[in-house]
Design an enzyme around this catalytic site. Sequence first.
Site, PDB file in Angstrom:
ATOM      1  N   CYS A 173       1.854   0.697  -1.845  1.00  0.00           N
ATOM      2  CA  CYS A 173       1.520   1.192  -0.704  1.00  0.00           C
ATOM      3  C   CYS A 173       1.768   2.491   0.245  1.00  0.00           C
ATOM      4  O   CYS A 173       1.589   3.389   0.235  1.00  0.00           O
ATOM      5  CB  CYS A 173       1.954   0.262   0.478  1.00  0.00           C
ATOM      6  SG  CYS A 173       2.433  -1.408   0.287  1.00  0.00           S
TER       7      CYS A 173
ATOM      8  N   LYS B 118       4.965 -18.013  -2.060  1.00  0.00           N
ATOM      9  CA  LYS B 118       4.010 -17.539  -2.188  1.00  0.00           C
ATOM     10  C   LYS B 118       3.361 -16.237  -2.826  1.00  0.00           C
ATOM     11  O   LYS B 118       3.141 -15.785  -2.419  1.00  0.00           O
ATOM     12  CB  LYS B 118       2.624 -17.745  -0.566  1.00  0.00           C
ATOM     13  CG  LYS B 118       1.391 -18.222  -1.446  1.00  0.00           C
ATOM     14  CD  LYS B 118       0.644 -18.138  -0.170  1.00  0.00           C
ATOM     15  CE  LYS B 118      -0.065 -16.104  -0.393  1.00  0.00           C
ATOM     16  NZ  LYS B 118      -1.025 -16.112  -2.008  1.00  0.00           N
TER      17      LYS B 118
ATOM     18  N   GLU C 277       5.347  -5.408   6.191  1.00  0.00           N
ATOM     19  CA  GLU C 277       5.335  -4.079   5.352  1.00  0.00           C
ATOM     20  C   GLU C 277       3.687  -4.114   4.934  1.00  0.00           C
ATOM     21  O   GLU C 277       3.177  -4.566   4.298  1.00  0.00           O
ATOM     22  CB  GLU C 277       6.085  -4.085   4.096  1.00  0.00           C
ATOM     23  CG  GLU C 277       6.502  -3.077   3.056  1.00  0.00           C
ATOM     24  CD  GLU C 277       5.871  -2.204   3.628  1.00  0.00           C
ATOM     25  OE1 GLU C 277       6.457  -1.513   4.000  1.00  0.00           O
ATOM     26  OE2 GLU C 277       5.246  -1.344   2.649  1.00  0.00           O
TER      27      GLU C 277
ATOM     28  N   GLU D 135      -7.219   3.240   4.826  1.00  0.00           N
ATOM     29  CA  GLU D 135      -6.896   2.740   3.128  1.00  0.00           C
ATOM     30  C   GLU D 135      -7.486   2.335   2.152  1.00  0.00           C
ATOM     31  O   GLU D 135      -8.523   1.375   2.385  1.00  0.00           O
ATOM     32  CB  GLU D 135      -5.326   1.554   3.252  1.00  0.00           C
ATOM     33  CG  GLU D 135      -4.774   1.923   1.925  1.00  0.00           C
ATOM     34  CD  GLU D 135      -3.392   0.687   2.451  1.00  0.00           C
ATOM     35  OE1 GLU D 135      -3.307  -0.422   3.278  1.00  0.00           O
ATOM     36  OE2 GLU D 135      -2.590   1.511   1.934  1.00  0.00           O
TER      37      GLU D 135
ATOM     38  N   GLY E 269       1.111  -7.056   2.746  1.00  0.00           N
ATOM     39  CA  GLY E 269       0.259  -7.258   2.563  1.00  0.00           C
ATOM     40  C   GLY E 269      -0.975  -5.776   3.141  1.00  0.00           C
ATOM     41  O   GLY E 269      -0.103  -4.849   3.627  1.00  0.00           O
ATOM     42  N   SER E 270      -2.138  -6.239   3.383  1.00  0.00           N
ATOM     43  CA  SER E 270      -2.709  -5.829   4.170  1.00  0.00           C
ATOM     44  C   SER E 270      -2.802  -5.461   5.597  1.00  0.00           C
ATOM     45  O   SER E 270      -1.706  -6.161   6.068  1.00  0.00           O
ATOM     46  CB  SER E 270      -4.441  -5.934   3.838  1.00  0.00           C
ATOM     47  OG  SER E 270      -4.049  -6.895   4.742  1.00  0.00           O
TER      48      SER E 270
HETATM   49  C1  UN1 Z   1       4.199  -1.099  -3.140  1.00  0.00           C
HETATM   50  O1  UN1 Z   1       3.633  -0.392  -3.481  1.00  0.00           O
HETATM   51  O2  UN1 Z   1       4.312  -1.833  -2.188  1.00  0.00           O
HETATM   52  O3  UN1 Z   1       8.214   3.803  -3.958  1.00  0.00           O
HETATM   53  C2  UN1 Z   1       5.854  -0.948  -3.476  1.00  0.00           C
HETATM   54  C3  UN1 Z   1       7.530   3.092  -4.957  1.00  0.00           C
HETATM   55  C4  UN1 Z   1       7.890   1.628  -5.328  1.00  0.00           C
HETATM   56  C5  UN1 Z   1       7.648   0.476  -4.460  1.00  0.00           C
HETATM   57  C6  UN1 Z   1       6.057   1.126  -3.894  1.00  0.00           C
HETATM   58  N1  UN1 Z   1       9.113   2.108  -5.762  1.00  0.00           N
HETATM   59  O4  UN1 Z   1       6.416   3.403  -5.091  1.00  0.00           O
END
Ligand code: UN1
Length: 496
Positions: A286, A177, A252, A387, A230-231
């Site tokens: 992230c 998805k 994650e 965040e 996701g969040s």
């Molecule tokens: C993400 O933001 O979920 O290390 C991944 C990094 C990238 C991946 C980020 N290679 O910033």
Amino acid sequence: MAVTTKQFRNFIGGEWVDAASGETFESLSPATGELIGTFPKSGPEDVERAVAAAKEAFEEWRLLPAPKRGELLFRFGRLVQEEKDDLADLMTREMGKVKAEAGGDVQEAIDMSFYMGGEGRRLFGHTTPSELPDKFQMSVRMPIGVVGVITPWNFPIAIPSWKIAPALVCGNTVVFKPATDTPLLGERFVELLVEAGVPAGVVNVVHGGGGAVGDALVRHPDVPVITLTGSRETGVTVMRNAADNLKRVHLELGGKNAIVVMDDADLDLAVEGIVWSAFGTSGQRCTAASRIVVHRKVYGELQSKLVAAAERLRLGPGWEADTDVGPVINRSALEKIHSYSEIGSGEGAKLLTGGEVATGNGLDQGFFYRPTIFGDVEPEMRIAQEEIFGPTTALIPVDDFDEAIRVANGIRFGLSSSIYTRDVNRAFRAMRDLQTGITYVNAGTTGAEVHLPFGGTKETGNGHREAGQAALDVFTEWKSIYVDYSGRLQKAQIDV
Ligand code: UN1
């Protein structure tokens, strides 16, 4: 590049099909509002069909030798390589990131496909001596079954590859998805897998929202593995709803990543690293640096250099060559980011630059936010704890190394961290004491490579890692096998 706008479909059991409901949703460009495409707004019925197809395909796919499954990933990697430029162009339109970054996103998928393709000839287990004579034993990795893959919009090609490539090489089948903000990139990803020769039913795509499609996947008894980026909130819901079937859930989630700048740091290097980590991808990683923990001795100098550098960044559509910072993904993201500027000012932090929606020069057509820096931030303020997922960062002054580490660790998340220092002892202490899954020394918080584990401590996830060898633990089940070739009953675990 002009994108041909058309009606796209789900891919289930090797067929392109509409949603059972016949309903659709649109994907729009965050830079201009241009219509990218129309996609099926699917629901539980579509998930049901996709899971059934994936379950059926699993029986053959798991028996295809792993090196053959790997070869398919090599073919896919080569196709993505050929399409790299077009995919990157499309990404600037559908997701918004600047062209060079979009190329980097696609490159991660190429790298991951080749890495996991090679894994087809490894998938190592262990052999170990038995405590009894004439007995052999080994551990092997077994595929698990249907994997539910739920991906975000911020790395619309890279993240699907982090999940789907290892899932496939390990012998699982997939129901995917893609994020509702980047369905066309998800669609293209699957088209290329099909072109590479993935058999019908092995990868299925079901477009639609998290509430309808994601939730049905998470609750489906025939989907034993869920992998989600996701969040934090979504992660908690997924874990709760997957509990009834005791699923393997790989999460994650968020980050509130800190860069520590010590008094002995190369400040110009630190400023470059901060600008890249805080404002690259418009702060929508992230791994983005949303806290800068700075030794008071260099605070004033770092602040002025950083503000000047941020003010030099040019906002614009991702496809324009001189754009440094693209749009944020959608209106609600823009509103959330702006609400944090108001929260920060209300909490008494000093707004040093930005703090507003960017307008003029055509920016009004999209969702652009000025790179924003708050100074004199207290570690407990909401802008230093929550965040934001946008181009906003917070400068937090500290008196010494120990305080810097305490502040950096003083959050619920634990994805990435960084320290700028020329003192090797401090660098090693930081590597040991920063409570994150990833730590950088003299580099920003972004830029993880595909062959090392990726993920975080604390509430960034639930202990799993993706990428590298660690990903194999998400997508396989260990089996221990004992073979007794003595020809007699040998009793283990009994005193003789
Ligand atoms: C993400 O933001 O979920 O290390 C991944 C990094 C990238 C991946 C980020 N290679 O910033």
